[in-house]
Design a protein around this motif. Structure first.
Motif, short mmCIF file in Angstrom:
data_model
loop_
_atom_site.label_atom_id
_atom_site.label_comp_id
_atom_site.label_asym_id
_atom_site.label_seq_id
_atom_site.Cartn_x
_atom_site.Cartn_y
_atom_site.Cartn_z
N ARG A 150 33.34 44.36 31.35
CA ARG A 150 33.39 43.78 30.17
C ARG A 150 34.97 43.23 29.82
NH1 ARG A 150 29.07 44.00 26.77
NH2 ARG A 150 27.50 45.35 27.63
N GLU A 151 35.77 43.75 30.81
CA GLU A 151 37.34 43.30 30.49
C GLU A 151 37.83 42.78 32.01
OE1 GLU A 151 38.60 47.37 29.71
OE2 GLU A 151 38.82 46.96 27.47
N ALA A 152 38.86 42.12 31.74
CA ALA A 152 39.74 41.58 33.08
C ALA A 152 41.02 41.98 32.78
CB ALA A 152 39.46 40.10 33.28
N PHE A 153 41.75 41.88 34.14
CA PHE A 153 43.20 42.32 33.87
C PHE A 153 43.94 41.17 34.35
CE2 PHE A 153 40.44 45.93 34.61
CZ PHE A 153 41.04 46.85 33.58
N ILE A 154 44.80 40.76 33.76
CA ILE A 154 45.55 39.51 33.98
C ILE A 154 47.05 39.77 33.63
CG2 ILE A 154 46.21 37.22 33.01
CD1 ILE A 154 43.21 37.48 33.62
N PRO A 155 47.98 39.29 34.87
CA PRO A 155 49.49 39.60 34.81
C PRO A 155 50.14 38.53 33.95
CG PRO A 155 48.75 38.39 36.73
CD PRO A 155 47.57 38.46 36.09
N TYR A 156 50.85 39.05 32.90
CA TYR A 156 51.33 38.17 32.01
C TYR A 156 52.56 38.88 31.34
CZ TYR A 156 52.09 34.92 28.09
OH TYR A 156 52.65 34.12 27.25
N GLY A 157 53.71 38.31 31.31
CA GLY A 157 54.81 38.74 30.34
C GLY A 157 55.19 40.21 31.04
N GLY A 158 55.32 40.62 32.23
CA GLY A 158 55.67 41.55 32.71
C GLY A 158 54.69 42.94 32.59
N THR A 159 53.50 42.59 32.01
CA THR A 159 52.48 43.46 31.68
C THR A 159 51.13 43.17 32.30
OG1 THR A 159 51.69 42.88 29.64
CG2 THR A 159 53.52 44.51 29.46
N GLU A 160 50.13 44.29 32.36
CA GLU A 160 48.91 43.85 32.80
C GLU A 160 48.08 43.89 31.38
OE1 GLU A 160 45.94 46.11 35.82
OE2 GLU A 160 46.68 47.37 34.17
N GLU A 161 47.65 42.62 31.08
CA GLU A 161 46.92 42.43 29.90
C GLU A 161 45.45 42.62 30.10
OE1 GLU A 161 48.17 41.28 26.74
OE2 GLU A 161 50.15 41.45 27.58
N ILE A 162 45.01 43.24 29.11
CA ILE A 162 43.36 43.26 29.31
C ILE A 162 42.71 42.55 28.40
CG2 ILE A 162 41.68 45.17 28.84
CD1 ILE A 162 43.67 47.48 29.70
N VAL A 163 41.87 41.84 28.88
CA VAL A 163 41.17 40.63 28.05
C VAL A 163 39.68 40.83 28.15
CG1 VAL A 163 42.98 38.94 28.34
CG2 VAL A 163 41.12 38.91 29.75
N SER A 164 39.03 40.36 26.91
CA SER A 164 37.56 40.46 27.13
C SER A 164 37.12 39.41 27.08
CB SER A 164 36.93 41.23 25.73
OG SER A 164 37.38 40.74 24.73
N ASN A 165 37.61 38.09 26.85
CA ASN A 165 37.21 36.69 27.07
C ASN A 165 37.82 35.94 28.28
OD1 ASN A 165 35.47 36.74 24.62
ND2 ASN A 165 37.61 36.46 23.53
N PHE A 166 36.93 36.13 29.26
CA PHE A 166 37.41 35.43 30.51
C PHE A 166 36.26 34.79 31.46
CE2 PHE A 166 35.94 39.81 31.25
CZ PHE A 166 35.07 39.77 32.38
N GLN A 167 36.68 34.18 32.26
CA GLN A 167 35.63 33.07 33.36
C GLN A 167 35.82 33.68 34.87
OE1 GLN A 167 37.22 29.37 32.80
NE2 GLN A 167 35.51 28.65 31.73
N VAL A 168 34.72 33.76 35.35
CA VAL A 168 34.89 34.39 36.95
C VAL A 168 34.79 33.17 37.72
CG1 VAL A 168 32.44 34.99 36.85
CG2 VAL A 168 34.05 36.12 38.31
N LEU A 169 35.16 33.07 39.04
CA LEU A 169 35.15 31.97 39.96
C LEU A 169 33.82 32.22 40.70
CD1 LEU A 169 36.30 29.59 41.16
CD2 LEU A 169 37.18 30.95 42.72
N THR A 170 32.76 31.20 40.89
CA THR A 170 31.75 31.45 41.51
C THR A 170 31.63 30.11 42.70
OG1 THR A 170 30.49 29.59 40.17
CG2 THR A 170 30.40 32.10 39.63
N ARG A 171 30.76 30.52 43.60
CA ARG A 171 30.48 29.53 44.57
C ARG A 171 29.75 28.19 44.10
NH1 ARG A 171 32.09 32.47 48.38
NH2 ARG A 171 31.47 34.62 48.70
#
Length: 171
Positions: A150-171
């Protein structure tokens, strides 16, 4: 928060006409994707633009070997460094691969990933990591998520941001 810089000097496993085809078998689940090691900061013209900085500059999908796994993050066009989220920090590496495959972005709802979501790496326990992106700070940034998270981890501004709204790459 301090940003950590690492240099990885491992060679890719398989080359075919300059493109790295990485076959990852995780938990009996095969995942096939196209990756290319970046040399001298030159982004391949056929790399998939997957996000953008807040000024509109393109971001590409990158991955690096770190702490026994392969972690997904982002790289700017023609940059010599890639960024991944790890352990609450934004980790910088100068030895990375860039995604040169194709895909379609799908919004994740309630932690339900589509069956055709692309595995781009894995944790040190061999748990698969999926390629994701999320809106942060006026840009669209690339990172990673565990299966059906339910969460994704994004590198941003020197930290690991945890977000709940995200998209996933599919085939």
């Amino acid at each position: 928060m301090k940003t950590y810089y690492i240099s990885l000097n491992q060679r890719p496993k398989i080359y075919l006409q300059g493109i790295l085809f990485f076959v990852l078998l995780v938990g009996g689940m095969p995942a096939y994707a196209q990756w290319e090691r970046v040399h001298g900061g030159v982004t391949p013209s056929y790399a998939l633009p997957a996000g953008n900085e807040n000024d509109g500059s393109p971001l590409y999908i990158a991955r690096i070997r770190h702490e026994g796994g392969i972690h997904i993050g982002k790289v700017r066009a023609n940059a010599r460094e890639a960024f991944i989220p790890y352990g609450g920090k934004e980790i910088i590496a100068d030895n990375f691969e860039i995604y040169t495959g194709k895909g379609r972005w799908v919004t994740v709802s309630g932690g339900n990933f589509p069956a055709n979501a692309i595995v781009g790496g894995y944790e040190n326990d061999n748990s698969p990591l999926y390629i994701v992106r999320a809106s942060i700070g006026g840009g669209l940034h690339i990172g990673k998520a565990r299966a059906n998270a339910r969460e994704a981890f994004i590198p941003y501004g020197g930290t690991e941001e945890i977000v709940s709204n995200f998209q996933v790459l599919t085939r």
